[in-house]
Design an enzyme around this catalytic site. Sequence first.
Site, PDB file in Angstrom:
ATOM      1  N   SER A 177       0.914  -1.166  -0.192  1.00 37.39           N
ATOM      2  CA  SER A 177      -0.029   0.032   0.225  1.00 37.39           C
ATOM      3  C   SER A 177       0.751   0.871  -0.004  1.00 37.39           C
ATOM      4  O   SER A 177       1.881   1.519   0.878  1.00 37.39           O
ATOM      5  CB  SER A 177      -0.996  -0.065   1.072  1.00 37.39           C
ATOM      6  OG  SER A 177      -1.472   1.361   1.677  1.00 37.39           O
ATOM      7  N   TYR A 186      -2.160  -1.340  11.221  1.00 33.83           N
ATOM      8  CA  TYR A 186      -1.947  -1.545   9.711  1.00 33.83           C
ATOM      9  C   TYR A 186      -1.258  -0.808   8.466  1.00 33.83           C
ATOM     10  O   TYR A 186      -0.411  -2.315   8.100  1.00 33.83           O
ATOM     11  CB  TYR A 186      -3.684  -1.034   9.517  1.00 33.83           C
ATOM     12  CG  TYR A 186      -3.549  -1.288   7.636  1.00 33.83           C
ATOM     13  CD1 TYR A 186      -3.270  -0.613   6.874  1.00 33.83           C
ATOM     14  CD2 TYR A 186      -3.429  -2.476   6.849  1.00 33.83           C
ATOM     15  CE1 TYR A 186      -3.427  -0.154   5.135  1.00 33.83           C
ATOM     16  CE2 TYR A 186      -3.685  -2.800   5.455  1.00 33.83           C
ATOM     17  CZ  TYR A 186      -3.632  -1.431   4.963  1.00 33.83           C
ATOM     18  OH  TYR A 186      -3.132  -2.014   3.674  1.00 33.83           O
ATOM     19  N   LYS A 241       2.551  -3.608   6.308  1.00 34.79           N
ATOM     20  CA  LYS A 241       2.910  -3.429   5.060  1.00 34.79           C
ATOM     21  C   LYS A 241       4.447  -3.498   4.922  1.00 34.79           C
ATOM     22  O   LYS A 241       4.611  -3.717   4.457  1.00 34.79           O
ATOM     23  CB  LYS A 241       1.585  -2.261   4.808  1.00 34.79           C
ATOM     24  CG  LYS A 241       0.510  -2.756   4.115  1.00 34.79           C
ATOM     25  CD  LYS A 241      -0.069  -4.456   3.349  1.00 34.79           C
ATOM     26  CE  LYS A 241      -1.582  -4.277   3.571  1.00 34.79           C
ATOM     27  NZ  LYS A 241      -1.185  -6.040   2.888  1.00 34.79           N
TER      28      LYS A 241
HETATM   29  C1  WQD Z   1      -9.857   9.067   0.808  1.00 30.40           C
HETATM   30  C2  WQD Z   1      -9.499  10.537   1.584  1.00 30.40           C
HETATM   31  C3  WQD Z   1      -9.717  11.537   4.146  1.00 30.40           C
HETATM   32  C4  WQD Z   1     -13.997   9.028   4.696  1.00 30.40           C
HETATM   33  C5  WQD Z   1      -6.795   4.456   3.480  1.00 30.40           C
HETATM   34  C6  WQD Z   1      -6.140   3.436   4.028  1.00 30.40           C
HETATM   35  C7  WQD Z   1      -4.965   3.111   2.668  1.00 30.40           C
HETATM   36  C8  WQD Z   1      -5.587   1.977   1.653  1.00 30.40           C
HETATM   37  C9  WQD Z   1      -6.432   2.946   1.225  1.00 30.40           C
HETATM   38  C10 WQD Z   1      -5.601  -0.165   2.299  1.00 30.40           C
HETATM   39  C11 WQD Z   1      -9.008  11.385   3.113  1.00 30.40           C
HETATM   40  C12 WQD Z   1     -11.288  11.497   3.119  1.00 30.40           C
HETATM   41  C13 WQD Z   1     -13.306   9.851   3.830  1.00 30.40           C
HETATM   42  C14 WQD Z   1     -15.195   9.992   4.533  1.00 30.40           C
HETATM   43  C15 WQD Z   1     -13.887  11.718   4.198  1.00 30.40           C
HETATM   44  N1  WQD Z   1      -6.538   1.096   2.393  1.00 30.40           N
HETATM   45  N2  WQD Z   1     -12.956  11.402   3.675  1.00 30.40           N
HETATM   46  N3  WQD Z   1     -14.780  11.534   4.598  1.00 30.40           N
HETATM   47  O1  WQD Z   1      -6.661   7.049   3.954  1.00 30.40           O
HETATM   48  O2  WQD Z   1      -6.651   8.184   1.864  1.00 30.40           O
HETATM   49  O3  WQD Z   1      -6.463   5.664   2.789  1.00 30.40           O
HETATM   50  O4  WQD Z   1      -7.467   3.221   2.211  1.00 30.40           O
HETATM   51  O5  WQD Z   1      -4.680  -0.291   1.850  1.00 30.40           O
HETATM   52  O6  WQD Z   1      -4.377   2.074   3.510  1.00 30.40           O
HETATM   53  O7  WQD Z   1      -5.442   4.678   4.659  1.00 30.40           O
HETATM   54  O8  WQD Z   1      -9.038   6.503   1.930  1.00 30.40           O
HETATM   55  O9  WQD Z   1     -11.152   6.411   1.693  1.00 30.40           O
HETATM   56  O10 WQD Z   1     -10.299   6.569   3.527  1.00 30.40           O
HETATM   57  O11 WQD Z   1      -9.766   8.788   2.854  1.00 30.40           O
HETATM   58  O12 WQD Z   1     -13.654  13.152   3.675  1.00 30.40           O
HETATM   59  O13 WQD Z   1     -15.975   9.853   4.960  1.00 30.40           O
HETATM   60  O14 WQD Z   1     -11.142  11.165   2.027  1.00 30.40           O
HETATM   61  O15 WQD Z   1     -10.384  12.130   4.814  1.00 30.40           O
HETATM   62  O16 WQD Z   1      -8.873  12.385   2.861  1.00 30.40           O
HETATM   63  P1  WQD Z   1      -7.211   6.441   2.508  1.00 30.40           P
HETATM   64  P2  WQD Z   1     -10.225   6.837   2.382  1.00 30.40           P
END
Ligand code: WQD
Length: 340
Positions: free
Chosen positions: A126, A151, A155
């Site tokens: 990741s 998590y 990785k």
């Molecule tokens: C994306 C953006 C949030 C939810 C995660 C894991 C990473 C990988 C992918 C496994 C951010 C914003 C989110 C919400 C929001 N997973 N957001 N409201 O955090 O980039 O990555 O998923 O491998 O390891 O960390 O993805 O989709 O959670 O967030 O504003 O209800 O959307 O703040 O900026 P992230 P995400």
Amino acid sequence: MSKILVTGGLGFIGSHTVVELQNEGFEVVIIDDLSNSSEKVLDGINAITGKTPVFEKLDLKEKSAVESFFKKHSDLKGVIHFAANKAVGESVKEPLMYYENNVGSLVYILKELKKLPEANFIFSSSCTVYGQADKLPITEDAAVKLAESPYGNTKQIGEEIIQDTCNAIPSIKAIALRYFNPIGAHESANIGELPLGVPQNLVPFITQTAIGLREQLSVFGDDYPTPDGTCIRDYIHVVDLAKAHVVALQRLLKGKNKKQYETFNLGTGTGSSVLEVIKSFEKVSGEKLNYKLVDRRAGDVISAYADTQKAKNELGWETKLSLDDAMASAWKWEKKVRGK
Ligand code: WQD
């Protein structure tokens, strides 16, 4: 027909990869513990390819179960290892569950690969290993930062374990694929993302809000140093991502790898903000999304998107599907799942 093991093959990325493997003529065996998926996914795969992969429910933390599985399937030509817990927030609360499952099962699988005359191993990693990268777009030789969560640490540790294993065992070849943000679903809407409980990730929360399952989307922070104040990520269509796994596996099967252990970033190379993702959703769905701007979420990096040159030059792979394609497929899937 080469037989390939896909662990976690009933999960989001795993199931899409199984479809692409079958499309390329591989015979697929799936291991899944069903902790975050269901056997019904097999029907979805069959509906797309006409072939139901062999499925064995198995907990990869059970060493003896892993040993007997590999004894039974001694003709495996490759392993694609997705099976892992992957919720960042949950990993902070339950670190030992994450280390036992994500690291423990990786060790047991590698110990079995050591017994084979030759082994080709693809590891689901990741972009989280980079944390907030100093330079954007992010290349594979960017510094691996102190993990922001257990998590993410599993990785990083996983990649180190594989590197050490390859250094010690010449018969094992491995590729770690560092995903950016996988989203969307197969165009048929027969398979897709099925988050259990309240979705942690942005896109399933958007589609569940639009379908009426969630009241309102909270946008975590609009005061970041970005053009519109919201965080930027590299959202990659899960079908593009799945195809990259087949390409990486074939690189190893054909002995085209340049090093025994290689890493590749898998992204579009383009960053999109949270508000841009919302706008894309509203455009492709015709729905007005109910959202509000709230405080930042702890642990979020400001911006992350991939440098795609290495994957393009070495794998000959690049993404073909757009953010709009991904959002449209995610919406089609959400409506199908909810019978709308
Ligand atoms: C994306 C953006 C949030 C939810 C995660 C894991 C990473 C990988 C992918 C496994 C951010 C914003 C989110 C919400 C929001 N997973 N957001 N409201 O955090 O980039 O990555 O998923 O491998 O390891 O960390 O993805 O989709 O959670 O967030 O504003 O209800 O959307 O703040 O900026 P992230 P995400």
